[in-house]
Design a protein around this motif. Sequence first.
Motif, mmCIF file in Angstrom:
data_model
loop_
_atom_site.group_PDB
_atom_site.id
_atom_site.type_symbol
_atom_site.label_atom_id
_atom_site.label_comp_id
_atom_site.label_asym_id
_atom_site.label_seq_id
_atom_site.Cartn_x
_atom_site.Cartn_y
_atom_site.Cartn_z
ATOM 1 N N PRO A 175 -2.709 66.085 6.579
ATOM 2 C CA PRO A 175 -1.848 66.565 5.564
ATOM 3 C C PRO A 175 -0.604 66.155 5.319
ATOM 4 O O PRO A 175 -0.147 65.658 6.688
ATOM 5 C CB PRO A 175 -1.960 68.108 5.933
ATOM 6 N N PRO A 176 0.138 66.032 4.370
ATOM 7 C CA PRO A 176 -0.273 66.723 3.220
ATOM 8 C C PRO A 176 -1.092 65.710 2.317
ATOM 9 O O PRO A 176 -1.104 65.762 1.132
ATOM 10 C CB PRO A 176 1.184 66.843 2.269
ATOM 11 N N ARG A 206 -4.546 65.074 2.416
ATOM 12 C CA ARG A 206 -5.876 65.477 2.663
ATOM 13 C C ARG A 206 -6.561 65.766 1.331
ATOM 14 O O ARG A 206 -6.022 66.244 0.622
ATOM 15 C CB ARG A 206 -6.170 66.428 3.750
ATOM 16 N N GLN A 207 -7.965 65.104 1.146
ATOM 17 C CA GLN A 207 -8.566 65.604 -0.064
ATOM 18 C C GLN A 207 -9.843 66.296 0.257
ATOM 19 O O GLN A 207 -10.259 66.393 1.435
ATOM 20 C CB GLN A 207 -9.039 64.072 -0.692
ATOM 21 N N PRO A 208 -10.288 67.095 -0.939
ATOM 22 C CA PRO A 208 -11.673 67.772 -0.548
ATOM 23 C C PRO A 208 -12.678 66.798 -0.104
ATOM 24 O O PRO A 208 -12.774 65.590 -0.439
ATOM 25 C CB PRO A 208 -11.743 68.274 -2.144
ATOM 26 N N TYR A 209 -13.561 67.674 0.789
ATOM 27 C CA TYR A 209 -14.815 66.726 1.244
ATOM 28 C C TYR A 209 -15.778 67.380 0.094
ATOM 29 O O TYR A 209 -16.296 68.314 -0.002
ATOM 30 C CB TYR A 209 -15.450 67.307 2.309
ATOM 31 N N PRO A 218 -16.769 72.058 -4.662
ATOM 32 C CA PRO A 218 -15.485 72.145 -3.941
ATOM 33 C C PRO A 218 -14.446 72.504 -4.861
ATOM 34 O O PRO A 218 -14.503 72.460 -5.893
ATOM 35 C CB PRO A 218 -15.118 70.503 -3.824
ATOM 36 N N TYR A 219 -13.430 73.101 -4.210
ATOM 37 C CA TYR A 219 -12.136 73.611 -5.021
ATOM 38 C C TYR A 219 -11.257 72.487 -4.925
ATOM 39 O O TYR A 219 -10.640 72.151 -4.042
ATOM 40 C CB TYR A 219 -11.464 74.775 -4.412
ATOM 41 N N LEU A 220 -10.762 71.830 -5.911
ATOM 42 C CA LEU A 220 -10.097 70.484 -6.206
ATOM 43 C C LEU A 220 -8.832 70.839 -6.033
ATOM 44 O O LEU A 220 -7.952 70.302 -7.043
ATOM 45 C CB LEU A 220 -10.506 69.539 -7.295
ATOM 46 N N SER A 276 -5.622 69.914 -3.960
ATOM 47 C CA SER A 276 -5.141 69.099 -2.911
ATOM 48 C C SER A 276 -3.512 69.053 -2.721
ATOM 49 O O SER A 276 -2.913 68.462 -1.910
ATOM 50 C CB SER A 276 -5.479 67.709 -2.772
ATOM 51 N N LEU A 328 5.188 71.290 5.999
ATOM 52 C CA LEU A 328 3.849 71.468 5.033
ATOM 53 C C LEU A 328 3.920 73.085 4.734
ATOM 54 O O LEU A 328 5.031 73.552 4.835
ATOM 55 C CB LEU A 328 2.871 71.396 6.342
ATOM 56 N N GLU A 365 -11.004 76.632 3.167
ATOM 57 C CA GLU A 365 -11.026 75.242 2.671
ATOM 58 C C GLU A 365 -9.731 74.824 2.404
ATOM 59 O O GLU A 365 -9.166 73.584 2.689
ATOM 60 C CB GLU A 365 -11.751 75.228 1.340
ATOM 61 N N ARG A 394 -7.112 71.915 4.233
ATOM 62 C CA ARG A 394 -6.870 70.960 3.732
ATOM 63 C C ARG A 394 -5.428 70.409 3.641
ATOM 64 O O ARG A 394 -4.950 69.573 3.684
ATOM 65 C CB ARG A 394 -7.561 71.009 2.434
ATOM 66 N N LEU A 395 -4.659 71.624 3.068
ATOM 67 C CA LEU A 395 -3.117 71.607 2.975
ATOM 68 C C LEU A 395 -2.592 71.512 4.046
ATOM 69 O O LEU A 395 -1.184 71.079 4.104
ATOM 70 C CB LEU A 395 -2.710 72.596 1.779
ATOM 71 N N GLY A 396 -3.010 71.765 5.311
ATOM 72 C CA GLY A 396 -2.207 72.010 6.676
ATOM 73 C C GLY A 396 -1.196 73.095 6.547
ATOM 74 O O GLY A 396 0.140 72.857 6.985
ATOM 75 N N PHE A 437 -2.511 74.393 10.184
ATOM 76 C CA PHE A 437 -2.012 73.382 10.968
ATOM 77 C C PHE A 437 -1.355 73.837 12.043
ATOM 78 O O PHE A 437 -1.426 73.388 13.271
ATOM 79 C CB PHE A 437 -1.175 72.564 9.999
#
Lengths: 519, 519
Positions: free
Chosen positions: A194-195, A197-200, B199-201, B203, B268, B354, B358-360, B401
């Motif tokens: 992060p920051p 990181r993208q969705p899997y 997925p929730y897009l 980021s 973050l 999620e 992802r965002l940390g 994180f």
Amino acid sequence: MSILHDRIAYPNLLERIKTVAEVLPLFQNGMTLGWSGFTPVGYPKAIPKALANYVETNRLQGKMRFNLLIGASVGTETEDRWASLDMIERRWPYQSGKNIRKGINTGRIRMHDKHLSMFAQDLGYGFYTKDLGGKIDLGIIEASAITKEGNIILAGSVGIAAEIIQSAEHLIIELNTTIPSYEGLHDIVLPEQPPHRQPYLISRVGDRIGTTYVPCNPDKIIAIVESKEPDNGRSLGATDAVSERIAGHILDFFQTEVKAGRLPANLLPLQSGVGNIANAVVGDLVKGPFSDLTVYTEVLQDTMLDFFDSGKLKYASATSLSFSADGFERFYNNWDEYTRKIVLRPQQLANNPEMIRRLGVIAMNTPVEFDIYAHANSTLVGGTRMINGIGGSGDFLRNAFLSIMHSPSVRPSKTDPTGITCVVPMVPHVDHTEHDLDVLVTEQGLADLRGLCPRDRAQLIIDKCAHPEYRPLLQDYLDRASHECLSRGVGHEPHMLDRVFRMQQHLATHGTMKIGSWD
Amino acid sequence: MSILHDRIAYPNLLERIKTVAEVLPLFQNGMTLGWSGFTPVGYPKAIPKALANYVETNRLQGKMRFNLLIGASVGTETEDRWASLDMIERRWPYQSGKNIRKGINTGRIRMHDKHLSMFAQDLGYGFYTKDLGGKIDLGIIEASAITKEGNIILAGSVGIAAEIIQSAEHLIIELNTTIPSYEGLHDIVLPEQPPHRQPYLISRVGDRIGTTYVPCNPDKIIAIVESKEPDNGRSLGATDAVSERIAGHILDFFQTEVKAGRLPANLLPLQSGVGNIANAVVGDLVKGPFSDLTVYTEVLQDTMLDFFDSGKLKYASATSLSFSADGFERFYNNWDEYTRKIVLRPQQLANNPEMIRRLGVIAMNTPVEFDIYAHANSTLVGGTRMINGIGGSGDFLRNAFLSIMHSPSVRPSKTDPTGITCVVPMVPHVDHTEHDLDVLVTEQGLADLRGLCPRDRAQLIIDKCAHPEYRPLLQDYLDRASHECLSRGVGHEPHMLDRVFRMQQHLATHGTMKIGSWD
């Protein structure tokens, strides 16, 4: 040309082929090592065994100690032998073996157990090695081939191999020539931090979003050693009546849920732990009424091959093939058929909350014990003695569509065949909380706890899950605690703190948890 | 045209405008109700208050009882007054107020507390109402406007409003004409159920993936009632020296982490709970060295307005604006400036593992107490008495994180100003496990636990976090427990189960946790 040369398609690396004896001097006391491997498959074997022999022969016990970072447990001939030779200073995040366990529980080995998905991630952040400069000195990776660009084709597990290859200062590859090249079985994604990181983008169990190899800077590879050591995979235990009764309750529950419209006819992706109960559940699914099933789990055991053969299992995602020797033979003999239905992912993705929640995984795991309010202990017997670690149980149970824990209602103590109840007033160590568990099952029955307040949960757990020899004791505990706490207006979750661990204390002094009374 | 008519752009709904008195007959004993609202903003007020008056006037206490599903807590003039009139049978997943708490702890109200993100999701699965046919009879939603298609523009919070609008049989809208239309502030996503979930897009904190309204079938709306009741938002407590010392330790820690390269210079995304310590941290960030910051949290309190005004906060995502009356005035007076930097999301997304992973996110929350091995109790005082519920603390702390918990080292008991230590040998209820927490902070200091085994963690927590009056007692506990357990080979996490809750018992009998000794 030898198989070894045949598997190394990047010519510059051929000159880095070395013998095991040649690499031993690379190891120095105090190093931080990262190994590939997961529940014991795909781990380095030749070098760890040779180093153990070297330490033993030269009486270097206690003088060659390492910090070991490995995705999960590896074969006892490696980590457990190292422990017996006092070669382990720290071990993250999981382990297996009598000697390593002894080292941990006597204070000689420092262990920090951590959710497997989180461990893989935190490793990249440098959290586990921050007092050592944040680096992994040396990675040892079992591989099945090297591509013409110098990238790594892993073997029977992924675990944290990709993270180690990405972050270790130097790498030694153990290229196993007794197994085929596994090219095509893995789906490798190197995590961004992060920051950034993208969705899997995995929305079905079989979706692939990565590469079949681990990208690798070949300059990091300081040696390639041939290994002819087979994986020391897991054999299945014999089935037993208790496990089969538990599996029966679970299958009945699935049917009820499908009928009520709360589960699709082909269920949802299944995660199951290892062990007899998990295998009995899969056994029942092989014979059962459901088809078009999928699996999103950590490890695939031999029963999964039966599951595929039955035609009922459509696809399985995992991070490790934890087959027995016989299982691997079946797998290799029918390679094309199995491998088009299996993907192996890094444990950071196999166990990731993002996918577990999105896919709606049904999680099933065995604890040491659970309590009447649905907290579970998965790691510390008696609240103090480490067994293996939390592993992936939390990754799955916290994020699943349905979180199921299954256990025999009793276990034998040394002197009493029903001396230990697995349903207690309060677990002496909590790994999974009441906020996480939906369903508890023993051979006695199944308690569906969804939507119930703590006191209603307790009554249901006692009625459905407790062994008859302990049911009156637990009922009496609940009644007394409720009476005491409700009358004082402190009874959302009634307890008697002065007596709450009396069963555990009685076990220590009398060899059974059957106390006389709560007076 | 009245403001009310002006806000209803879908003409067919104008004829469903009703008075509060006209809707009261729609409520029947035993119904399951879903309300909008979150930490008390955006909840229905006029109807719940009128229904309470009706019950009181007609002496219907105990004869009009409801199952209440609300995203989190709402104003005491509604749920707490209902509790005082015995109008609540069940309450999920969180609550606030003296009377409702009393009802729960005396056993009259059934409460099940659940992670807020998970609650929102499970609600859609029908898990909480499965014994009642799986349905929500009636949803009551505070809205600020209705679009020309009949879709709903929510007010100051989202919570589970979208899930209720989607799944309730019938809806009553409380249209609040004392607030402006909030159109544009919300980002609404209606959750799909597995196996169809995508997925929730998101980021970056400010990414928008949904609509500004909640899609709604207008046929469900059986009444629209005008409300002129203001939100009963949260005022900030006064700052205090202890909170400021804690905030100071946290800011120092952030600087160290940036210097070590483990955090970016703009940190973050930050999550912080409510309360004095959270506000002191934000206060320090307003004055502090970091800029270009972001927030990904549950609720925004007044301090966030200062944070925006300082120019240091770039964007904030939340599920509720938990401002005081003054805060709302500031917010409305500078609407354009604030609203282009704020998004309100459903709690299922605001608290989703999620995005948090992802965002940390850096998560910071206050527990009731924590123990020497880093388990924390957030819900049950003395292990039995419910305060509010776990809320979103687990959603964030398990996936962050950095997972930080902060607490004063001591609290006063009735007779001893330092009678309660917040650092204990074992918490009598575990909401957050040792596998989850990275950093513990009190005014005494900060313990960075990353990578440490349990005994090392315990020593650090005692040294850094415990109050000097309790430090020797805790040290003695650790030393004795270690001695006992290590010598028996069961000492990964040493405890003395026969004495482990002695401090809590002493508090109950002597009004202080200062026991004489562990003998």
